[in-house]
Design an enzyme around this catalytic site. Structure first.
Site, short mmCIF file in Angstrom:
data_model
loop_
_atom_site.label_atom_id
_atom_site.label_comp_id
_atom_site.label_asym_id
_atom_site.label_seq_id
_atom_site.Cartn_x
_atom_site.Cartn_y
_atom_site.Cartn_z
N LYS A 86 0.84 -1.21 0.00
CA LYS A 86 0.00 0.00 0.00
C LYS A 86 0.87 1.25 0.00
O LYS A 86 2.03 1.22 0.44
CB LYS A 86 -0.96 0.02 1.19
CG LYS A 86 -0.31 0.15 2.58
CD LYS A 86 -0.01 1.58 3.00
CE LYS A 86 0.81 1.63 4.30
NZ LYS A 86 1.75 2.70 4.43
N PRO A 106 9.48 -4.41 -0.92
CA PRO A 106 10.68 -4.07 -0.14
C PRO A 106 10.37 -3.95 1.35
O PRO A 106 9.28 -3.52 1.74
CB PRO A 106 11.13 -2.72 -0.72
CG PRO A 106 10.38 -2.53 -1.98
CD PRO A 106 9.17 -3.42 -1.95
N GLY A 115 7.69 1.51 4.34
CA GLY A 115 6.50 2.36 4.36
C GLY A 115 5.44 1.84 3.41
O GLY A 115 4.47 2.52 3.09
N LEU A 116 5.62 0.58 2.96
CA LEU A 116 4.67 -0.03 2.02
C LEU A 116 3.83 -1.12 2.69
O LEU A 116 3.09 -1.84 2.03
CB LEU A 116 5.43 -0.63 0.82
CG LEU A 116 6.24 0.38 0.00
CD1 LEU A 116 7.10 -0.34 -1.04
CD2 LEU A 116 5.33 1.38 -0.70
N ALA A 117 3.98 -1.25 3.99
CA ALA A 117 3.18 -2.18 4.81
C ALA A 117 3.31 -3.64 4.38
O ALA A 117 2.35 -4.41 4.47
CB ALA A 117 1.71 -1.76 4.83
N GLY A 118 4.50 -4.03 3.94
CA GLY A 118 4.70 -5.42 3.50
C GLY A 118 4.40 -6.42 4.60
O GLY A 118 3.72 -7.43 4.37
N GLY A 119 4.89 -6.16 5.80
CA GLY A 119 4.66 -7.10 6.91
C GLY A 119 3.18 -7.17 7.28
O GLY A 119 2.65 -8.25 7.52
N SER A 120 2.52 -6.02 7.29
CA SER A 120 1.08 -6.00 7.61
C SER A 120 0.28 -6.72 6.54
O SER A 120 -0.69 -7.43 6.84
CB SER A 120 0.58 -4.56 7.71
OG SER A 120 1.30 -3.85 8.67
N ALA A 164 10.62 -2.84 5.32
CA ALA A 164 10.74 -1.61 6.12
C ALA A 164 10.77 -0.38 5.22
O ALA A 164 11.68 0.45 5.28
CB ALA A 164 12.00 -1.66 7.00
N ASP A 167 -1.84 -1.22 10.51
CA ASP A 167 -2.18 -1.24 9.07
C ASP A 167 -2.87 -2.54 8.65
O ASP A 167 -3.35 -2.64 7.52
CB ASP A 167 -0.90 -1.10 8.22
CG ASP A 167 -0.33 0.30 8.26
OD1 ASP A 167 -1.06 1.23 8.66
OD2 ASP A 167 0.85 0.47 7.89
P1 ATP Z 1 4.37 0.11 7.60
O1 ATP Z 1 4.16 0.81 6.27
O2 ATP Z 1 3.16 -0.70 8.06
O3 ATP Z 1 4.95 1.00 8.67
P2 ATP Z 1 6.81 -0.94 6.58
O4 ATP Z 1 6.57 -1.11 5.11
O5 ATP Z 1 7.53 0.29 6.97
O6 ATP Z 1 5.45 -1.04 7.35
P3 ATP Z 1 7.52 -3.70 6.90
O7 ATP Z 1 8.08 -4.12 5.59
O8 ATP Z 1 6.17 -4.17 7.24
O9 ATP Z 1 7.64 -2.13 7.10
O10 ATP Z 1 8.61 -4.16 8.00
C1 ATP Z 1 8.68 -3.56 9.26
C2 ATP Z 1 9.49 -4.46 10.18
O11 ATP Z 1 8.75 -5.64 10.42
C3 ATP Z 1 10.82 -4.89 9.58
O12 ATP Z 1 11.81 -4.52 10.50
C4 ATP Z 1 10.75 -6.38 9.44
O13 ATP Z 1 11.92 -7.03 9.85
C5 ATP Z 1 9.60 -6.79 10.33
N1 ATP Z 1 8.78 -7.88 9.73
C6 ATP Z 1 8.25 -8.89 10.38
N2 ATP Z 1 7.56 -9.69 9.56
C7 ATP Z 1 7.65 -9.18 8.34
C8 ATP Z 1 7.15 -9.56 7.06
N3 ATP Z 1 6.41 -10.67 6.89
N4 ATP Z 1 7.44 -8.79 6.01
C9 ATP Z 1 8.16 -7.65 6.20
N5 ATP Z 1 8.66 -7.26 7.36
C10 ATP Z 1 8.42 -8.00 8.45
#
Ligand code: ATP
Length: 323
Positions: free
Chosen positions: A11, A111, A115-120, A113, A153
């Site tokens: 996202k 990618p 800001g694309l909410a990959g983990g969420s 961490a 998220d």
């Molecule tokens: P948001 O936009 O929700 O703030 P983000 O895109 O900045 O998230 P993510 O890619 O979700 O960040 O990763 C944030 C942290 O969560 C990372 O430090 C990562 O190690 C950890 N993490 C745990 N599980 C996952 C996963 N399945 N995919 C990505 N990161 C994960």
């Protein structure tokens, strides 16, 4: 043994207005979230007991990116209980009081961490997938109640599409998605701590605010030029202070022809709106050329993807219980 495959879409925040901090430490936000075609693939296979997880590099060009330049391989999230997908599976088991097992494999293309909410998105995909695999019959609100414990998220990532999101991220009002507008993503190889970003924001004498309703109006009119003008993110200034290279790359994206450029979430990914695919491809090539000319430290990865123009409302309206 059953097997379910789910897509977990990235996202961006087309606007992110951050309000005051609440007594529990969370901030009120008013944001418009937009899912992208760029996605992780999450595979869930039943096993007798326990949760296992494996994260493998995916292929962005088969997972929603029309073009991709990755000079550095993307880092992988932890393949253990720290993974948000693992946490989602565990919290779901606790919420429904069952002890079934699952093996989760994630093909990462979003990618980390960024800001694309990959983990969420991965966590949400696990909740949707296990709801089917384990035949739980939970509706969207019930899954979101589990998801918000994993991260703010996750409720949006369960539904995907386009939505006005308020509260701490848990109040979601789906809106009609604009057409699948192409969008460039530029991700520097740095990670930004969301926590430190909000802390720096709280110290600002006059924190910048953003007009979210104006973006909703631009989207309702499917007016790309107006949407490009209305982009705004309260956190941009503080992240730009932490990562000064972002200003250089924002300018490079503008010079490559993007109609509007903004940082997503707390960063560091920058996204750029473009007129159409041809324009997007031309901008991608100009930026790729520029990236290859820069000295090899801190080079960004680059993707051309599109807005996802549908959500999963039907999936939940039709009921989720499977025979
Ligand atoms: P948001 O936009 O929700 O703030 P983000 O895109 O900045 O998230 P993510 O890619 O979700 O960040 O990763 C944030 C942290 O969560 C990372 O430090 C990562 O190690 C950890 N993490 C745990 N599980 C996952 C996963 N399945 N995919 C990505 N990161 C994960």
């Amino acid at each position: 043994m059953g097997r379910i495959v789910e897509s977990a879409h990235a996202k961006i925040n087309l606007v992110l207005d951050v309000g005051p901090v609440r007594s529990d430490g969370y901030h009120w936000i008013h944001t418009v979230m937009q899912s992208l075609e760029l996605r992780d693939i999450v595979i869930m296979e039943e096993r007798p007991a326990g949760i296992s997880i494996e994260c493998l590099p995916g292929d962005p060009t088969r997972q929603g990116a029309m073009f991709c330049l990755e000079l550095e391989p993307c880092s992988m999230p932890p393949s253990n209980a720290e993974n948000l997908a693992w946490k989602a599976a565990d919290l779901l088991r606790q919420a429904v009081g069952i002890q079934r097992g699952v093996s989760i494999t994630i093909r990462k293309a979003i990618p980390l961490a960024a800001g694309l909410a990959g983990g969420s998105a991965d966590a949400a995909a696990v909740l949707r997938g296990l709801n089917r695999l384990w035949n739980l019959g939970l509706d969207l609100a019930e899954l979101a109640a589990v998801g918000v414990k994993v991260g703010a998220d996750v409720p949006f990532c369960l539904l995907e599409g386009t939505a006005e999101v308020t509260g701490i991220g848990e109040k979601i009002r789906p809106v009609d998605s604009p057409p699948p507008w192409p969008v460039l993503l530029l991700k520097l190889p740095v990670s930004v701590s969301t926590k430190s970003c909000y802390e720096a924001y709280d110290k600002l004498a006059s924190p910048p605010r953003v007009n979210a309703p104006a973006m909703l109006e631009a989207l309702a009119n499917c007016d790309l030029a107006a949407a490009a003008r209305r982009l705004g993110n309260s956190l941009e200034a503080v992240t730009f202070q932490q990562v000064p290279e972002l200003a250089f790359w924002r300018q490079a994206m503008e010079q490559a022809g993007c109609l509007g450029v903004l940082m997503s979430g707390s960063g560091p990914t920058l996204f750029g709106l473009v007129r159409d695919e041809e324009h997007g491809h031309a901008a991608f090539q100009r930026l790729a050329h520029r990236i290859k000319q820069e000295p090899p430290a801190m080079l960004p990865n680059l993707y051309l993807t599109r807005f996802l123009s549908s959500n999963r409302q039907d999936q939940f309206e039709g009921g989720t219980r499977h025979a």
